[in-house]
Design a protein around this motif. Structure first.
Motif, PDB file in Angstrom:
ATOM      1  N   GLU A 186       0.829  -1.215   0.000  1.00  0.00           N
ATOM      2  CA  GLU A 186       0.000   0.000   0.000  1.00  0.00           C
ATOM      3  C   GLU A 186       0.862   1.262   0.000  1.00  0.00           C
ATOM      4  N   THR A 187       1.911   1.271   0.845  1.00  0.00           N
ATOM      5  CA  THR A 187       2.765   2.463   0.880  1.00  0.00           C
ATOM      6  C   THR A 187       3.599   2.558  -0.402  1.00  0.00           C
ATOM      7  N   ASP A 188       4.018   1.423  -0.954  1.00  0.00           N
ATOM      8  CA  ASP A 188       4.727   1.435  -2.240  1.00  0.00           C
ATOM      9  C   ASP A 188       3.885   2.148  -3.295  1.00  0.00           C
ATOM     10  N   ALA A 189       2.619   1.734  -3.398  1.00  0.00           N
ATOM     11  CA  ALA A 189       1.722   2.308  -4.406  1.00  0.00           C
ATOM     12  C   ALA A 189       1.491   3.798  -4.157  1.00  0.00           C
ATOM     13  N   ALA A 190       1.318   4.171  -2.889  1.00  0.00           N
ATOM     14  CA  ALA A 190       1.069   5.577  -2.557  1.00  0.00           C
ATOM     15  C   ALA A 190       2.284   6.439  -2.871  1.00  0.00           C
ATOM     16  N   LEU A 191       3.473   5.936  -2.565  1.00  0.00           N
ATOM     17  CA  LEU A 191       4.696   6.699  -2.828  1.00  0.00           C
ATOM     18  C   LEU A 191       4.943   6.861  -4.333  1.00  0.00           C
ATOM     19  N   GLN A 192       4.665   5.803  -5.099  1.00  0.00           N
ATOM     20  CA  GLN A 192       4.817   5.904  -6.554  1.00  0.00           C
ATOM     21  C   GLN A 192       3.822   6.896  -7.141  1.00  0.00           C
ATOM     22  N   LYS A 193       2.611   6.916  -6.593  1.00  0.00           N
ATOM     23  CA  LYS A 193       1.599   7.871  -7.045  1.00  0.00           C
ATOM     24  C   LYS A 193       2.073   9.298  -6.798  1.00  0.00           C
TER      25      LYS A 193
END
Length: 282
Positions: free
Chosen positions: A167-174
């Motif tokens: 979840e944090t991976d996806a949020a940081l990439q966004k």
């Protein structure tokens, strides 16, 4: 170091040519028979962006790539006129972190930081001259500090002292892609404190054109660090050590004149990062 540097950008999905300025070199590393990114690279080449293509016969050739790029680092350093085997600014961040730990042992707590503004579950801390009344204004004004008139062009480093999850991976990439697509800045994402031993030297030793976004969070799941191996006695936890390193690196960045902002997230980390991303307008 010494005001010089080449910024490595990894783990970023390739964009269209219009999403980049003319400060990039693209390395296209692919397995034989994989054409999934060919069209994107062709488009970048057609737009005049320099590219290097390396095709591997199988995944076992990755070991050779490690050697290639370690050697390339030393060669690039020779052309830049810097010592590739010296990292003075990594040590400066360690010294700052040790001072934070010493204060914790002396006072029983780390230095307190008061947020400049709080919006829902995101606390914002200004480390450079900045005035804002809300989160959107804060992130917008911070990113506007980049100087796009003279080279080297600005880059944005997102430093996440948060748990590593999908979840944090996806949020940081966004977040990093929103910044890239709006401003066309080179963007990097690193989990702290581990990035300190890869790009930590560059952040504090390069030309000074970076914009640094530190993201921290509460750590309800913590673990004690034994004072001695095999003993239960502990005077410090991993959470305290991690926070000390974040505080120490922030201080080291500020003392070298870098522009920095900090967002502390309480509660759902991915939701907090998404809130920051949603403040950026395409």
């Amino acid at each position: 170091k010494d005001g010089m540097g080449i910024l490595p950008v990894d783990l970023e999905a390739a964009g269209s040519p219009a999403q980049y300025r003319d400060d990039r070199l693209f390395i296209y590393l692919k397995l034989s028979g994989d054409t999934s990114c060919d069209d994107k690279i062709t488009a970048l080449q057609a737009a005049g962006h320099p590219t290097v293509e390396i095709e591997l016969e199988d995944i076992y050739e990755l070991g050779g790539e490690f050697f290639r790029w370690e050697f390339a680092t030393a060669v690039a350093s020779m052309f830049l006129g810097i010592n590739p085997y010296d990292q003075p600014n990594v040590e400066s961040a360690k010294i700052m972190a040790r001072s934070m730990v010493a204060e914790y042992h002396e006072k029983g707590e780390l230095p307190a930081e008061k947020a400049n503004l709080i919006e829902d579950n995101v606390e914002t801390h200004f480390y450079s001259p900045l005035e804002a009344s809300n989160l959107k204004e804060a992130i917008t004004k911070f990113l506007a500090q980049g100087n796009t008139n003279d080279p080297p062009l600005p880059y944005v480093s997102i430093q996440a002292y948060v748990p590593t999850t999908d979840e944090t991976d996806a949020a940081l990439q966004k977040l990093r892609l929103a910044i890239r697509d709006i401003l066309r800045y080179a963007t990097t994402v690193g989990y702290g404190p581990r990035f300190l031993h890869s790009t930590g030297q560059l952040h504090k030793g390069d030309f000074g054109n970076g914009l640094f976004i530190q993201i921290t969070c509460d750590m309800p799941d913590d673990a004690s660090i034994p004072d001695n191996p095999g003993e239960a006695v502990s005077s410090m936890s991993f959470g305290v050590l991690k926070t000390s390193q974040a505080l120490g690196d922030a201080k080291a960045l500020v003392e070298t004149g870098r522009k920095m902002i900090k967002f502390h997230i309480k509660g759902d980390v991915a939701a907090g990062i998404d809130k920051i991303s949603n403040c950026l307008e395409l």
